[in-house]
Design a protein around this motif. Structure first.
Motif, mmCIF file in Angstrom:
data_model
loop_
_atom_site.group_PDB
_atom_site.id
_atom_site.type_symbol
_atom_site.label_atom_id
_atom_site.label_comp_id
_atom_site.label_asym_id
_atom_site.label_seq_id
_atom_site.Cartn_x
_atom_site.Cartn_y
_atom_site.Cartn_z
ATOM 1 N N LEU A 190 0.824 -1.203 0.000
ATOM 2 C CA LEU A 190 0.000 0.000 0.000
ATOM 3 C C LEU A 190 0.861 1.256 0.000
ATOM 4 C CD1 LEU A 190 -2.796 -1.117 2.485
ATOM 5 C CD2 LEU A 190 -3.148 -0.393 0.117
ATOM 6 N N ASN A 191 1.967 1.223 0.732
ATOM 7 C CA ASN A 191 2.856 2.380 0.771
ATOM 8 C C ASN A 191 3.435 2.668 -0.616
ATOM 9 O OD1 ASN A 191 4.369 4.456 2.221
ATOM 10 N ND2 ASN A 191 6.161 3.171 1.868
ATOM 11 N N VAL A 192 3.882 1.621 -1.322
ATOM 12 C CA VAL A 192 4.427 1.802 -2.665
ATOM 13 C C VAL A 192 3.354 2.351 -3.607
ATOM 14 C CG1 VAL A 192 5.320 0.594 -4.701
ATOM 15 C CG2 VAL A 192 6.234 0.068 -2.438
ATOM 16 N N LEU A 193 2.142 1.805 -3.533
ATOM 17 C CA LEU A 193 1.070 2.255 -4.421
ATOM 18 C C LEU A 193 0.684 3.699 -4.148
ATOM 19 C CD1 LEU A 193 -1.214 -0.925 -4.503
ATOM 20 C CD2 LEU A 193 0.423 -0.160 -6.232
ATOM 21 N N HIS A 194 0.637 4.082 -2.869
ATOM 22 C CA HIS A 194 0.306 5.472 -2.537
ATOM 23 C C HIS A 194 1.414 6.423 -2.986
ATOM 24 C CE1 HIS A 194 -3.482 4.927 -0.581
ATOM 25 N NE2 HIS A 194 -3.010 4.081 0.311
ATOM 26 N N GLN A 195 2.666 6.001 -2.838
ATOM 27 C CA GLN A 195 3.772 6.824 -3.315
ATOM 28 C C GLN A 195 3.709 6.998 -4.827
ATOM 29 O OE1 GLN A 195 7.439 5.114 -1.935
ATOM 30 N NE2 GLN A 195 7.185 5.839 0.166
ATOM 31 N N LEU A 196 3.391 5.911 -5.521
ATOM 32 C CA LEU A 196 3.256 5.979 -6.975
ATOM 33 C C LEU A 196 2.137 6.937 -7.361
ATOM 34 C CD1 LEU A 196 3.833 5.029 -9.856
ATOM 35 C CD2 LEU A 196 2.333 3.063 -9.421
ATOM 36 N N LYS A 197 1.011 6.831 -6.697
ATOM 37 C CA LYS A 197 -0.125 7.717 -6.984
ATOM 38 C C LYS A 197 0.260 9.177 -6.760
ATOM 39 C CE LYS A 197 -4.898 8.558 -5.499
ATOM 40 N NZ LYS A 197 -4.676 9.868 -4.850
ATOM 41 N N SER A 198 0.940 9.446 -5.650
ATOM 42 C CA SER A 198 1.350 10.815 -5.345
ATOM 43 C C SER A 198 2.326 11.348 -6.384
ATOM 44 C CB SER A 198 1.986 10.856 -3.947
ATOM 45 O OG SER A 198 2.442 12.164 -3.637
ATOM 46 N N THR A 199 3.272 10.514 -6.802
ATOM 47 C CA THR A 199 4.259 10.932 -7.796
ATOM 48 C C THR A 199 3.603 11.211 -9.140
ATOM 49 O OG1 THR A 199 5.964 9.603 -6.689
ATOM 50 C CG2 THR A 199 6.417 10.313 -8.937
ATOM 51 N N LEU A 200 2.681 10.349 -9.549
ATOM 52 C CA LEU A 200 1.989 10.545 -10.821
ATOM 53 C C LEU A 200 1.193 11.842 -10.829
ATOM 54 C CD1 LEU A 200 0.739 6.897 -11.419
ATOM 55 C CD2 LEU A 200 2.352 8.132 -12.870
ATOM 56 N N GLU A 201 0.629 12.199 -9.676
ATOM 57 C CA GLU A 201 -0.210 13.388 -9.599
ATOM 58 C C GLU A 201 0.586 14.676 -9.430
ATOM 59 O OE1 GLU A 201 -2.815 12.472 -6.393
ATOM 60 O OE2 GLU A 201 -4.143 11.208 -7.606
ATOM 61 N N SER A 202 1.821 14.575 -8.943
ATOM 62 C CA SER A 202 2.565 15.791 -8.598
ATOM 63 C C SER A 202 3.729 16.105 -9.537
ATOM 64 C CB SER A 202 3.106 15.681 -7.168
ATOM 65 O OG SER A 202 4.019 14.593 -7.043
ATOM 66 N N GLN A 203 4.223 15.121 -10.271
ATOM 67 C CA GLN A 203 5.399 15.343 -11.108
ATOM 68 C C GLN A 203 5.027 15.291 -12.584
ATOM 69 O OE1 GLN A 203 8.827 12.947 -10.202
ATOM 70 N NE2 GLN A 203 8.653 13.255 -7.997
ATOM 71 N N ASP A 204 5.127 16.441 -13.242
ATOM 72 C CA ASP A 204 4.884 16.493 -14.680
ATOM 73 C C ASP A 204 5.963 15.700 -15.413
ATOM 74 O OD1 ASP A 204 2.685 18.096 -14.324
ATOM 75 O OD2 ASP A 204 3.806 19.968 -14.556
ATOM 76 N N GLY A 205 5.553 14.957 -16.406
ATOM 77 C CA GLY A 205 6.511 14.208 -17.198
ATOM 78 C C GLY A 205 6.813 12.820 -16.676
#
Length: 315
Positions: A190-205
């Motif tokens: 769950l931690n990895v998935l939440h980190q992935l979700k946050s990165t996808l939403e916050s980092q352009d490109g």
């Protein structure tokens, strides 16, 4: 919306005491909160000294979630999204791509089920190699310490069909495009998935085309014995998050699942009926050890008939 701790940065009422209270009930994310019985949560809050404060935050969190509720979309909008944004990713195996009418579809969670040595992990390596080499980012979540860079190198070399400096560059590019995470419990997942979700939403490109979890059942199954309500809630939370990642970010998600004994000794996919509703596509694998031929059969698909099958060989 992700982990509750991220909401704490914006809403002061969601403090350390509330986060600890939620954690004691297996609630670490908004998804966990949504699938939890709110009335039971309020009843639990009544048993502690700061019950009024906890109940106020529960109500506030419900209001916050309501403001984030997504509007309904009509069928035309959904069709346009499907045709414009949800592409098929080639698996690198022709018989697979023909069976699935192009390959793995972005926006779908595809489950590979089968007994041990039926080819599930090898297919994960095949798909990861092909996507990383030709299309872009792959997140490979490894729960069994089975990820093999050597095997990825072999597959890329075979797909590219050449030798020398040029293939070395392709191998290096493919390896850079695969981000591997070793996880050994559902909380780490769950931690990895939440980190992935946050990165996808916050980092352009930052773009991921494929997420693989090999295997999801080894992380979830130990929590389901004895009618464990918390384990069931965590399983549903993982499924909800995978579907959300797939749909919102146009990602193809692949998970592997083992088989268990069912009625009259017949094998069936593990994790039960609740998990059965999570994957959009369910493919069952088999292996004829005498001929070294592998088989795949469609058990479930949104727009294909069940029972269609194909054979393939893993080099």
């Amino acid at each position: 919306m992700g982990a509750l701790k991220y909401l704490a940065e914006e809403y002061a009422a969601i403090d350390a005491n509330f986060l600890q209270f939620c954690a004691s009930h297996g609630i670490f994310s908004v998804e966990d909160f949504l699938i939890h019985d709110v009335y039971m949560l309020v009843a639990s809050a009544d048993q502690v000294s700061n019950s009024d404060q906890l109940k106020q935050v529960i109500n506030q969190l419900l209001s916050v979630i309501e403001t984030y509720h997504q509007p309904w979309m009509n069928g035309l909008v959904l069709l346009e999204d499907r045709e414009q944004n949800k592409h098929c990713l080639s698996t690198g195996c022709n018989s697979f791509d023909v069976l699935l009418q192009g390959g793995l579809r972005e926006g779908h969670v595809t489950e590979l089920v089968g007994p041990s040595s039926s080819g599930k992990t090898q297919v994960c390596f095949q798909v990861a190699s092909n996507v990383a080499m030709k299309l872009g980012g792959v997140v490979f979540i490894d729960s069994g310490n089975s990820f093999s860079p050597t095997r990825i190198k072999q597959i890329v070399t075979r797909i590219f069909g050449s030798v020398g400096n040029q293939v070395n560059g392709i191998i290096q590019q493919a390896m850079r495009n695969i981000e591997c995470h070793a996880v050994f419990d559902i909380y780490a997942l769950l931690n990895v998935l939440h980190q992935l979700k946050s990165t996808l939403e916050s980092q352009d490109g930052y773009k991921v085309r494929l997420v693989i979890i090999d295997s999801v059942s080894s992380l979830i199954a130990p929590l389901l014995g004895g009618g464990n309500a918390q384990g069931h809630a965590l399983m549903v939370s993982v499924g909800y998050l995978l579907k959300k990642l797939a749909d919102r970010h146009n990602i193809a998600v692949v998970v592997t699942n083992h088989m268990v004994s069912g009625e009259v000794g017949n094998l069936k996919p593990a994790l039960g009926e609740s998990w059965k509703n999570i994957p959009h596509v369910r493919l069952q694998f088999s292996h004829d050890h005498a001929t070294n031929v592998y088989g795949v059969c469609i058990l479930k698909h949104p727009f294909m008939a069940s029972g269609r099958s194909a054979n393939f060989i893993i080099p």
